[in-house]
Design a protein around this motif. Structure first.
Motif, PDB file in Angstrom:
ATOM      1  N   ASN A 195       0.813  -1.224   0.000  1.00 55.36           N
ATOM      2  CA  ASN A 195       0.000   0.000   0.000  1.00 55.36           C
ATOM      3  C   ASN A 195       0.847   1.275   0.000  1.00 55.36           C
ATOM      4  OD1 ASN A 195      -2.537  -1.146  -0.207  1.00 55.36           O
ATOM      5  ND2 ASN A 195      -2.705  -1.435   2.007  1.00 55.36           N
ATOM      6  N   ASN A 196       1.972   1.239  -0.683  1.00 56.46           N
ATOM      7  CA  ASN A 196       2.813   2.417  -0.841  1.00 56.46           C
ATOM      8  C   ASN A 196       2.156   3.307  -1.898  1.00 56.46           C
ATOM      9  OD1 ASN A 196       4.818   4.158  -2.093  1.00 56.46           O
ATOM     10  ND2 ASN A 196       6.323   3.072  -0.838  1.00 56.46           N
ATOM     11  N   ARG A 197       1.654   4.456  -1.474  1.00 54.69           N
ATOM     12  CA  ARG A 197       0.893   5.338  -2.373  1.00 54.69           C
ATOM     13  C   ARG A 197       1.755   5.894  -3.508  1.00 54.69           C
ATOM     14  NH1 ARG A 197      -3.474   3.101  -1.164  1.00 54.69           N
ATOM     15  NH2 ARG A 197      -4.455   3.687   0.773  1.00 54.69           N
ATOM     16  N   ALA A 198       3.002   6.190  -3.231  1.00 58.23           N
ATOM     17  CA  ALA A 198       3.885   6.726  -4.275  1.00 58.23           C
ATOM     18  C   ALA A 198       4.105   5.679  -5.370  1.00 58.23           C
ATOM     19  CB  ALA A 198       5.215   7.156  -3.672  1.00 58.23           C
ATOM     20  N   ALA A 199       4.281   4.422  -4.977  1.00 58.45           N
ATOM     21  CA  ALA A 199       4.463   3.344  -5.956  1.00 58.45           C
ATOM     22  C   ALA A 199       3.177   3.131  -6.754  1.00 58.45           C
ATOM     23  CB  ALA A 199       4.876   2.054  -5.259  1.00 58.45           C
ATOM     24  N   GLN A 200       2.032   3.220  -6.070  1.00 54.10           N
ATOM     25  CA  GLN A 200       0.756   3.075  -6.778  1.00 54.10           C
ATOM     26  C   GLN A 200       0.585   4.185  -7.804  1.00 54.10           C
ATOM     27  OE1 GLN A 200      -2.055   2.964  -3.523  1.00 54.10           O
ATOM     28  NE2 GLN A 200      -1.931   0.725  -3.360  1.00 54.10           N
ATOM     29  N   GLU A 201       0.956   5.392  -7.436  1.00 58.45           N
ATOM     30  CA  GLU A 201       0.855   6.502  -8.376  1.00 58.45           C
ATOM     31  C   GLU A 201       1.798   6.303  -9.557  1.00 58.45           C
ATOM     32  OE1 GLU A 201       1.312  11.361  -8.690  1.00 58.45           O
ATOM     33  OE2 GLU A 201       1.587  10.399  -6.750  1.00 58.45           O
ATOM     34  N   GLN A 202       2.993   5.815  -9.295  1.00 54.07           N
ATOM     35  CA  GLN A 202       3.956   5.583 -10.373  1.00 54.07           C
ATOM     36  C   GLN A 202       3.442   4.517 -11.342  1.00 54.07           C
ATOM     37  OE1 GLN A 202       7.873   4.591  -8.995  1.00 54.07           O
ATOM     38  NE2 GLN A 202       8.749   4.638 -11.045  1.00 54.07           N
ATOM     39  N   LEU A 203       2.864   3.440 -10.806  1.00 54.89           N
ATOM     40  CA  LEU A 203       2.305   2.387 -11.656  1.00 54.89           C
ATOM     41  C   LEU A 203       1.126   2.928 -12.468  1.00 54.89           C
ATOM     42  CD1 LEU A 203       2.721  -0.685 -12.189  1.00 54.89           C
ATOM     43  CD2 LEU A 203       0.867  -1.068 -10.566  1.00 54.89           C
ATOM     44  N   TYR A 204       0.293   3.722 -11.817  1.00 56.31           N
ATOM     45  CA  TYR A 204      -0.860   4.337 -12.476  1.00 56.31           C
ATOM     46  C   TYR A 204      -0.399   5.221 -13.637  1.00 56.31           C
ATOM     47  CZ  TYR A 204      -5.160   7.110 -12.991  1.00 56.31           C
ATOM     48  OH  TYR A 204      -6.272   7.744 -13.484  1.00 56.31           O
ATOM     49  N   ARG A 205       0.566   6.087 -13.389  1.00 59.89           N
ATOM     50  CA  ARG A 205       1.053   6.994 -14.426  1.00 59.89           C
ATOM     51  C   ARG A 205       1.723   6.239 -15.569  1.00 59.89           C
ATOM     52  NH1 ARG A 205       1.245  12.481 -13.095  1.00 59.89           N
ATOM     53  NH2 ARG A 205       0.687  12.922 -10.948  1.00 59.89           N
ATOM     54  N   GLU A 206       2.408   5.155 -15.260  1.00 61.77           N
ATOM     55  CA  GLU A 206       3.117   4.380 -16.280  1.00 61.77           C
ATOM     56  C   GLU A 206       2.145   3.711 -17.257  1.00 61.77           C
ATOM     57  OE1 GLU A 206       6.273   2.835 -18.363  1.00 61.77           O
ATOM     58  OE2 GLU A 206       6.447   4.191 -16.642  1.00 61.77           O
ATOM     59  N   TYR A 207       1.019   3.203 -16.744  1.00 61.66           N
ATOM     60  CA  TYR A 207       0.110   2.413 -17.576  1.00 61.66           C
ATOM     61  C   TYR A 207      -1.187   3.130 -17.932  1.00 61.66           C
ATOM     62  CZ  TYR A 207       3.212  -1.496 -17.125  1.00 61.66           C
ATOM     63  OH  TYR A 207       4.308  -2.310 -17.207  1.00 61.66           O
ATOM     64  N   PHE A 208      -1.398   4.344 -17.448  1.00 62.08           N
ATOM     65  CA  PHE A 208      -2.646   5.052 -17.725  1.00 62.08           C
ATOM     66  C   PHE A 208      -2.885   5.226 -19.222  1.00 62.08           C
ATOM     67  CE2 PHE A 208      -5.104   8.843 -18.673  1.00 62.08           C
ATOM     68  CZ  PHE A 208      -6.251   8.595 -17.964  1.00 62.08           C
ATOM     69  N   GLY A 209      -1.887   5.684 -19.966  1.00 62.82           N
ATOM     70  CA  GLY A 209      -2.053   5.942 -21.398  1.00 62.82           C
ATOM     71  C   GLY A 209      -2.460   4.698 -22.164  1.00 62.82           C
ATOM     72  N   LEU A 210      -1.811   3.595 -21.880  1.00 67.16           N
ATOM     73  CA  LEU A 210      -2.126   2.335 -22.546  1.00 67.16           C
ATOM     74  C   LEU A 210      -3.549   1.900 -22.221  1.00 67.16           C
ATOM     75  CD1 LEU A 210      -1.281  -0.254 -24.099  1.00 67.16           C
ATOM     76  CD2 LEU A 210      -0.548  -1.153 -21.887  1.00 67.16           C
TER      77      LEU A 210
END
Length: 179
Positions: free
Chosen positions: A16-31
């Motif tokens: 539940n690391n929020r920064a890691a969740q945000e990074q994963l979200y930003r990485e795959y959002f466009g796709l």
């Protein structure tokens, strides 16, 4: 994103690391946004579907097995299932448009705008709806006929036919345009 970096981020997301969740979200959002765009044209619904898929991804991230599929494939499968569930829920609803939402001063072009990055969408939209979707999913997004068939509720053979038909029609359209 490298596989090692991705596995580290996934481990942090499971904690539940929020920064890691945000990074994963930003990485795959466009796709994921591009994939979900095949299921709806409404921007609010589109964002809602992508966010719902990410919520399910974060909830079930502990179940992800990298030996069975890449994260991208696993995530797109969850997204497609969310989109299909949404379609099933809304397909019986009557679509209405508020008259105040309609644009009255729209421009109509007899020819397409000059070629830009999104120009292929113009040509895919000239094809019949299902044929255009199959071509877009196969040619632009790299889905297999099995995945396309499952997403659109058609057989693999039908998906192959639509791709073949779409290629023929696109060739004819482009020959007429550039001949």
């Amino acid at each position: 994103m490298s596989v090692k970096n991705l596995s580290h981020i996934i481990t942090l997301c499971c904690e539940n690391n929020r920064a890691a969740q945000e990074q994963l979200y930003r990485e795959y959002f466009g796709l994921f946004y591009t994939v979900a765009k095949e299921f709806t044209n409404d921007n609010q619904t589109l964002l809602s579907l992508v966010n719902e898929a990410f919520l399910k991804i974060f909830q079930h991230l502990k179940d992800y097995d990298a030996s069975r599929a890449s994260f991208e494939t696993w995530g797109k499968t969850i997204l497609r299932n969310v989109c299909i569930d949404h379609y099933r829920k809304t397909k019986t609803q009557i679509q209405t448009t508020d008259i105040n939402e309609l644009e009255t001063n729209t421009l109509h072009y007899s020819q397409p705008l000059p070629a830009r990055e999104g120009d292929m969408d113009y040509y895919f939209n000239l094809l019949p709806q299902v044929t255009g979707k199959v071509c877009r999913l196969f040619l632009m997004q790299g889905f297999s006929h099995k995945e396309i068939g499952g997403a659109l509720g058609i057989s693999e053979t039908t998906s192959r036919w639509h791709l073949m038909e779409g290629k023929k029609r696109l060739q004819d359209i482009l020959k007429k345009k550039y001949a």
